[in-house]
Write an enzyme that holds these catalytic residues in place. Structure first.
Site, short mmCIF file in Angstrom:
data_model
loop_
_atom_site.label_atom_id
_atom_site.label_comp_id
_atom_site.label_asym_id
_atom_site.label_seq_id
_atom_site.Cartn_x
_atom_site.Cartn_y
_atom_site.Cartn_z
N GLY A 161 13.69 23.66 -23.73
CA GLY A 161 14.31 23.05 -22.56
C GLY A 161 14.16 21.55 -22.50
O GLY A 161 13.81 20.91 -23.49
N ASN A 199 9.13 19.07 -26.10
CA ASN A 199 10.24 19.98 -26.39
C ASN A 199 9.98 20.66 -27.75
O ASN A 199 9.56 20.01 -28.70
CB ASN A 199 11.53 19.16 -26.43
CG ASN A 199 12.69 19.93 -27.00
OD1 ASN A 199 12.90 19.92 -28.20
ND2 ASN A 199 13.42 20.62 -26.16
N ASP A 200 10.23 21.95 -27.84
CA ASP A 200 9.88 22.68 -29.06
C ASP A 200 10.67 22.23 -30.29
O ASP A 200 10.13 22.16 -31.39
CB ASP A 200 9.97 24.21 -28.84
CG ASP A 200 11.32 24.67 -28.33
OD1 ASP A 200 12.20 23.82 -28.08
OD2 ASP A 200 11.50 25.89 -28.18
N GLY A 228 18.10 29.95 -27.98
CA GLY A 228 19.03 28.86 -27.67
C GLY A 228 19.17 27.95 -28.88
O GLY A 228 18.69 28.26 -29.96
N CYS A 262 26.42 28.57 -18.82
CA CYS A 262 25.24 28.45 -19.67
C CYS A 262 24.00 28.83 -18.87
O CYS A 262 24.00 28.76 -17.65
CB CYS A 262 25.14 27.00 -20.14
SG CYS A 262 23.70 26.63 -21.15
N CYS A 269 28.69 24.56 -22.12
CA CYS A 269 27.69 24.09 -23.09
C CYS A 269 27.84 24.85 -24.42
O CYS A 269 28.21 26.02 -24.42
CB CYS A 269 26.27 24.35 -22.58
SG CYS A 269 25.86 23.52 -21.05
N GLU A 271 25.56 26.04 -26.25
CA GLU A 271 24.68 27.21 -26.26
C GLU A 271 25.33 28.44 -25.61
O GLU A 271 25.03 29.57 -25.98
CB GLU A 271 23.40 26.84 -25.50
CG GLU A 271 22.23 27.68 -25.85
CD GLU A 271 20.94 27.09 -25.26
OE1 GLU A 271 20.40 26.14 -25.85
OE2 GLU A 271 20.51 27.56 -24.20
ZN LIG Z 1 23.68 24.34 -20.72
#
Ligand SMILES: [Zn+2]
Length: 406
Positions: A161, A199-200, A228, A262, A269, A271
């Site tokens: 995220g 953030n990952d 995601g 999304c 988006c 994703e």
């Molecule tokens: Zn989004």
């Protein structure tokens, strides 16, 4: 303590100390004179800086058996070399995934001391629950060793995220039930050592740069494909995260006006067309007679000739290709790394996707950047997290030794 506070406190001398420490880290063992040559600084500066690093316990002296690289020094006499003091600190790198929290504990050199997978019975949780799970996960990992959680010097946590790492602040995460969370403060209630949140995908980029497919590259892009779609950008050797610290969000790049909903709450988006949940949603909307409950199922059905599965994957691939084409137009990277753990993503690097990328790239006459695929286990994020923790603890300790000496 936030990353921003630490960085603001560092002065020019501290930055030189960090450069010397990084040089020792990269070379494993190096003499003072070779550090001076490599960093183009005076031998006197290296002598004074290494005294600081030795007193901080971050490096140790060892007897080298080789002559200096620069050839300076007497032949046959063992040289005094500097190396990292691996035992100086223990670092915990964490990744919050959908079904588990993964922990990797390393020493100051980044060598693994223990790892642990802490199952989660929920996908989204409150900030307090997340902090508690993170604490328990680190504690369980420590239980596998001869040290305790109190011996950990720094914890770094990768979450999916929008994260502002400078403030340890999470604007939005698919793992949290709340938006706009000062996650660092929540974690501070559990951990006694400094805790950092990133953030990952940025941590994957860090790990790719240090240990993976990004080694030796200065400008590259990592696209992470999991539940995601994440993005990490390395420009001129540095991770780019935008002015507010939460830039580089490929998954939420808009690819369709008023498009599909999304999980971030907005429409159109990327994703929402390529994420695992998006594909599952299309299966359920179409009311498929064939049971497909994962991306792997859809891929299998598509290979077996199911037209619905084929069209779902084809559209996802087209949208993904358009997104990657946009990235190439924006950044002109040397390399793009498609990096993922568990989700099946063969359909995102097919010839069909490459054709879609080519159609989206403005300068058609130059060859596309190299696009490579790197599959890994969750440890790619935890390794990146541990590397981030090592960087942070180095800065803190360097600042401390100097104020102690003053
Ligand atoms: Zn989004």
């Amino acid at each position: 303590m936030s990353n921003l506070e630490i960085s603001q406190e560092l002065d020019q001398k501290d930055l030189t100390r960090l450069r010397v420490l990084e040089c020792v880290r990269n070379e494993k063992e190096i003499s003072r004179i070779d550090i001076a040559t490599a960093l183009k600084i005076s031998p006197a500066t290296v002598t004074s800086v290494s005294a600081d690093l030795l007193s901080a316990g971050l490096v140790a002296e060892v007897r080298g058996d080789q002559e200096s690289k620069s050839g300076i020094g007497k032949r046959g006499r063992p040289r005094t070399m500097l190396k990292l003091n691996a035992d100086a600190h223990k670092i915990a790198g964490l990744k919050i995934a959908r079904r588990a929290i993964y922990v990797l504990i390393t020493d100051f050199e980044g060598e693994k001391l223990a790892s642990y997978e802490h199952p989660l019975d929920t996908v989204t949780m409150s900030p307090d629950e997340l902090a508690q799970y993170a604490y328990e996960a680190v504690k369980h990992a420590c239980d596998k060793t001869d040290f305790t959680i109190e011996d950990i010097s720094c914890v770094a946590l990768g979450v999916p995220g929008q994260v502002n790492p400078n403030e340890n602040y999470v604007h939005w995460s698919s793992s949290l039930t709340k938006r706009d969370v000062a996650m660092g403060q929540v974690l501070d209630r559990w951990f006694t050592c400094p805790v950092f949140v990133e953030n990952d995908a940025n941590l994957v980029a860090k790990a790719e740069h240090r240990f993976g497919e990004g080694r030796g590259f200065n400008t590259f892009i990592v696209v992470t494909i999991e539940h995601g779609v994440g993005l990490g950008i390395v420009l001129d050797g540095h991770l780019y995260s935008g002015h507010r610290g939460c830039g580089a969000e490929l998954g939420h790049m808009k690819v369709q006006l008023n498009g599909a909903l999304c999980q971030c709450g907005q429409r159109g988006c990327l994703e929402a067309y390529v994420g695992e949940y998006a594909l599952m949603r299309e299966v359920s909307v179409a009311g498929s007679a064939e049971k497909m409950s994962s991306v792997a199922d859809i891929t299998k059905s598509a290979k077996a000739g199911n037209p619905l599965a084929q069209s779902i994957l084809e559209r996802a691939g087209q949208m993904f290709g358009m997104g990657i084409g946009n990235l190439i137009n924006l950044f002109d990277p040397e390399r793009i790394i498609l990096s993922g753990a568990q989700v099946d993503f063969d359909h995102l690097h097919s010839q069909h996707v490459m054709d879609s990328i080519k159609r989206s790239v403005v300068n058609e006459s130059t060859p596309l950047p190299e696009i490579c695929v790197h599959r890994w286990h969750e440890d790619m994020v935890t390794k990146g997290a541990a590397a981030y923790g090592i960087e942070q603890v180095s800065k803190i300790k360097i600042k401390q030794v100097v104020s102690d000496a003053a």
